[in-house]
Motif scaffolding. Structure first.
Motif, PDB file in Angstrom:
ATOM      1  N   CYS A 103       8.463   1.975 -48.739  1.00 47.35           N
ATOM      2  CA  CYS A 103       7.579   2.449 -47.560  1.00 47.35           C
ATOM      3  C   CYS A 103       7.825   3.884 -47.784  1.00 47.35           C
ATOM      4  O   CYS A 103       8.883   4.478 -48.296  1.00 47.35           O
ATOM      5  CB  CYS A 103       8.704   1.969 -46.483  1.00 47.35           C
ATOM      6  SG  CYS A 103       8.052   2.547 -44.933  1.00 47.35           S
ATOM      7  N   THR A 105       8.110   5.869 -45.575  1.00 49.72           N
ATOM      8  CA  THR A 105       9.401   6.433 -44.535  1.00 49.72           C
ATOM      9  C   THR A 105      10.874   6.625 -45.188  1.00 49.72           C
ATOM     10  O   THR A 105      11.658   7.213 -44.922  1.00 49.72           O
ATOM     11  CB  THR A 105       9.839   5.529 -43.261  1.00 49.72           C
ATOM     12  OG1 THR A 105      10.087   4.322 -44.030  1.00 49.72           O
ATOM     13  CG2 THR A 105       8.275   5.338 -42.747  1.00 49.72           C
ATOM     14  N   CYS A 110       8.745  -1.772 -46.017  1.00 50.97           N
ATOM     15  CA  CYS A 110       8.207  -1.370 -44.612  1.00 50.97           C
ATOM     16  C   CYS A 110       8.670  -2.355 -43.285  1.00 50.97           C
ATOM     17  O   CYS A 110       8.639  -1.637 -42.301  1.00 50.97           O
ATOM     18  CB  CYS A 110       6.639  -1.558 -44.711  1.00 50.97           C
ATOM     19  SG  CYS A 110       5.954  -0.618 -45.851  1.00 50.97           S
ATOM     20  N   PHE A 111       9.304  -3.629 -43.601  1.00 50.87           N
ATOM     21  CA  PHE A 111       9.877  -4.114 -42.325  1.00 50.87           C
ATOM     22  C   PHE A 111      11.423  -3.992 -42.036  1.00 50.87           C
ATOM     23  O   PHE A 111      12.049  -4.696 -42.442  1.00 50.87           O
ATOM     24  CB  PHE A 111       9.602  -5.519 -42.899  1.00 50.87           C
ATOM     25  CG  PHE A 111       7.918  -6.003 -43.085  1.00 50.87           C
ATOM     26  CD1 PHE A 111       7.263  -6.378 -41.798  1.00 50.87           C
ATOM     27  CD2 PHE A 111       7.236  -5.952 -44.180  1.00 50.87           C
ATOM     28  CE1 PHE A 111       5.906  -6.712 -41.611  1.00 50.87           C
ATOM     29  CE2 PHE A 111       5.809  -6.252 -44.107  1.00 50.87           C
ATOM     30  CZ  PHE A 111       5.333  -6.369 -42.903  1.00 50.87           C
ATOM     31  N   TYR A 112      11.534  -2.894 -41.381  1.00 50.98           N
ATOM     32  CA  TYR A 112      12.944  -2.523 -41.404  1.00 50.98           C
ATOM     33  C   TYR A 112      13.312  -2.566 -39.927  1.00 50.98           C
ATOM     34  O   TYR A 112      14.305  -2.091 -39.246  1.00 50.98           O
ATOM     35  CB  TYR A 112      13.111  -0.822 -41.625  1.00 50.98           C
ATOM     36  CG  TYR A 112      12.233  -0.013 -41.239  1.00 50.98           C
ATOM     37  CD1 TYR A 112      12.122   0.621 -39.986  1.00 50.98           C
ATOM     38  CD2 TYR A 112      10.961   0.574 -42.340  1.00 50.98           C
ATOM     39  CE1 TYR A 112      11.210   1.636 -39.604  1.00 50.98           C
ATOM     40  CE2 TYR A 112       9.977   1.209 -41.799  1.00 50.98           C
ATOM     41  CZ  TYR A 112      10.100   1.876 -40.432  1.00 50.98           C
ATOM     42  OH  TYR A 112       9.160   2.885 -39.972  1.00 50.98           O
ATOM     43  N   ARG A 113      12.205  -3.136 -39.027  1.00 51.87           N
ATOM     44  CA  ARG A 113      12.625  -3.389 -37.492  1.00 51.87           C
ATOM     45  C   ARG A 113      12.256  -4.978 -37.094  1.00 51.87           C
ATOM     46  O   ARG A 113      11.362  -5.240 -37.757  1.00 51.87           O
ATOM     47  CB  ARG A 113      11.815  -2.352 -36.708  1.00 51.87           C
ATOM     48  CG  ARG A 113      12.310  -1.085 -36.763  1.00 51.87           C
ATOM     49  CD  ARG A 113      11.369   0.059 -36.116  1.00 51.87           C
ATOM     50  NE  ARG A 113      10.141   0.027 -36.731  1.00 51.87           N
ATOM     51  CZ  ARG A 113       8.985   0.636 -36.339  1.00 51.87           C
ATOM     52  NH1 ARG A 113       9.123   1.596 -35.377  1.00 51.87           N
ATOM     53  NH2 ARG A 113       7.936   0.635 -36.982  1.00 51.87           N
TER      54      ARG A 113
ATOM     55  N   GLU B  10       6.303   4.457 -36.187  1.00 56.37           N
ATOM     56  CA  GLU B  10       7.055   4.387 -37.162  1.00 56.37           C
ATOM     57  C   GLU B  10       8.928   4.259 -37.053  1.00 56.37           C
ATOM     58  O   GLU B  10       9.359   3.781 -37.529  1.00 56.37           O
ATOM     59  CB  GLU B  10       6.656   5.728 -38.329  1.00 56.37           C
ATOM     60  CG  GLU B  10       5.259   5.307 -38.735  1.00 56.37           C
ATOM     61  CD  GLU B  10       5.031   6.382 -39.976  1.00 56.37           C
ATOM     62  OE1 GLU B  10       5.754   7.159 -40.416  1.00 56.37           O
ATOM     63  OE2 GLU B  10       3.821   6.016 -40.638  1.00 56.37           O
ATOM     64  N   ASP B  86       6.343  -3.818 -39.169  1.00 54.86           N
ATOM     65  CA  ASP B  86       6.378  -2.964 -40.522  1.00 54.86           C
ATOM     66  C   ASP B  86       6.030  -1.502 -39.797  1.00 54.86           C
ATOM     67  O   ASP B  86       5.973  -1.278 -38.527  1.00 54.86           O
ATOM     68  CB  ASP B  86       5.171  -3.249 -41.534  1.00 54.86           C
ATOM     69  CG  ASP B  86       3.679  -3.119 -41.252  1.00 54.86           C
ATOM     70  OD1 ASP B  86       3.478  -2.604 -39.925  1.00 54.86           O
ATOM     71  OD2 ASP B  86       2.952  -2.717 -42.033  1.00 54.86           O
ATOM     72  N   CYS B  87       6.213  -0.629 -40.682  1.00 54.76           N
ATOM     73  CA  CYS B  87       6.257   0.808 -40.333  1.00 54.76           C
ATOM     74  C   CYS B  87       5.066   1.304 -39.268  1.00 54.76           C
ATOM     75  O   CYS B  87       5.309   1.838 -38.169  1.00 54.76           O
ATOM     76  CB  CYS B  87       6.185   1.885 -41.714  1.00 54.76           C
ATOM     77  SG  CYS B  87       5.044   1.160 -42.806  1.00 54.76           S
ATOM     78  N   ASP B  88       3.790   0.952 -39.592  1.00 54.75           N
ATOM     79  CA  ASP B  88       2.675   1.371 -38.883  1.00 54.75           C
ATOM     80  C   ASP B  88       2.326  -0.001 -37.953  1.00 54.75           C
ATOM     81  O   ASP B  88       1.443   0.268 -37.041  1.00 54.75           O
ATOM     82  CB  ASP B  88       1.622   1.853 -39.611  1.00 54.75           C
ATOM     83  CG  ASP B  88       1.014   0.612 -40.592  1.00 54.75           C
ATOM     84  OD1 ASP B  88       1.715  -0.261 -40.631  1.00 54.75           O
ATOM     85  OD2 ASP B  88       0.033   1.067 -41.072  1.00 54.75           O
ATOM     86  N   GLN B  89       2.889  -0.820 -37.793  1.00 59.72           N
ATOM     87  CA  GLN B  89       2.984  -1.990 -36.778  1.00 59.72           C
ATOM     88  C   GLN B  89       1.517  -2.450 -36.777  1.00 59.72           C
ATOM     89  O   GLN B  89       1.013  -3.006 -35.829  1.00 59.72           O
ATOM     90  CB  GLN B  89       3.291  -1.439 -35.419  1.00 59.72           C
ATOM     91  CG  GLN B  89       4.556  -0.533 -35.187  1.00 59.72           C
ATOM     92  CD  GLN B  89       5.426  -0.592 -33.623  1.00 59.72           C
ATOM     93  OE1 GLN B  89       4.877  -1.451 -33.046  1.00 59.72           O
ATOM     94  NE2 GLN B  89       5.987   0.467 -33.435  1.00 59.72           N
TER      95      GLN B  89
END
Lengths: 126, 126
Positions: A103, A105, A110-113, B10, B86-89
């Motif tokens: 990611c 970031t 990218c799937f951290y939430r 993000e 993911d980061c940008d949803q």
């Protein structure tokens, strides 16, 4: 699309990628070691060809409208080990060895939430 | 989109799904037990709401243009355990317990073939 085309796509051994109306396939990148999903991005014909020719995951940036070699700037490339294809050939699973965080970031994935029960986003522990 | 919006999306805890120009998010369904990728499909706002309200994975059929409860006819529903963002949803990982084969072909996963070195599709053993 005829029933014969559908049948060929679903059961045959011929690679017949079905690009969407936007000219794109969905690509899901999975870590070759951990099987964790690292990112989701999109491939047009150019990105698919570049990925197969170089062994590094390439995508089509929908926001910039250009070919994008993942990690070219950061060094965090994705070395492709295997490409899996779904039944109707409009999505790929790209099994890859990541050279670093996937990611932008800095997160490994990218799937951290995740969505919690209150509809808010919470960090994933694992 | 402003830099502030991007940053909020993000790093924040607010769920702000970013539907694409076609009104869709990408959904990747993963088996809650095995972590195998079962299928990729798309969610509009209606499918997202139905998924969250019922606990069963719903999608938007791009070909039929309608809401689709996965497994409603076959019985092979997907019971949602967790939704990752993911980061940008603009993409979701839907961690789910499948009631049966996820693929309409009868395969456990839609990803039952891989590209071999000759550019042909071969069955996946594992």
């Amino acid at each position: 699309m005829s029933a014969i085309d559908t049948d060929l796509r679903e059961t045959g051994s011929q690679f017949m990628p079905k690009f969407g109306p936007d000219g794109l396939l969905t690509g899901v990148v999975v870590d070759a070691q951990t099987r964790e999903i690292l990112m989701v991005a999109h491939l047009d014909q150019e990105a698919l060809t570049a990925t197969r020719e170089t062994g590094l995951a390439h995508f089509h940036s929908r926001s910039r409208g250009t070919l994008w070699c993942k990690g070219k700037t950061s060094g965090n490339v994705l070395r492709v080990q295997e490409i899996r294809v779904d039944c109707d050939q409009d999505a790929l699973v790209i099994v890859a060895q990541p050279a670093g965080p996937a990611c932008h970031t800095g997160a490994r994935s990218c799937f951290y939430r995740k969505l919690d029960t209150n509809g808010r986003l919470a960090p994933i522990d694992d």
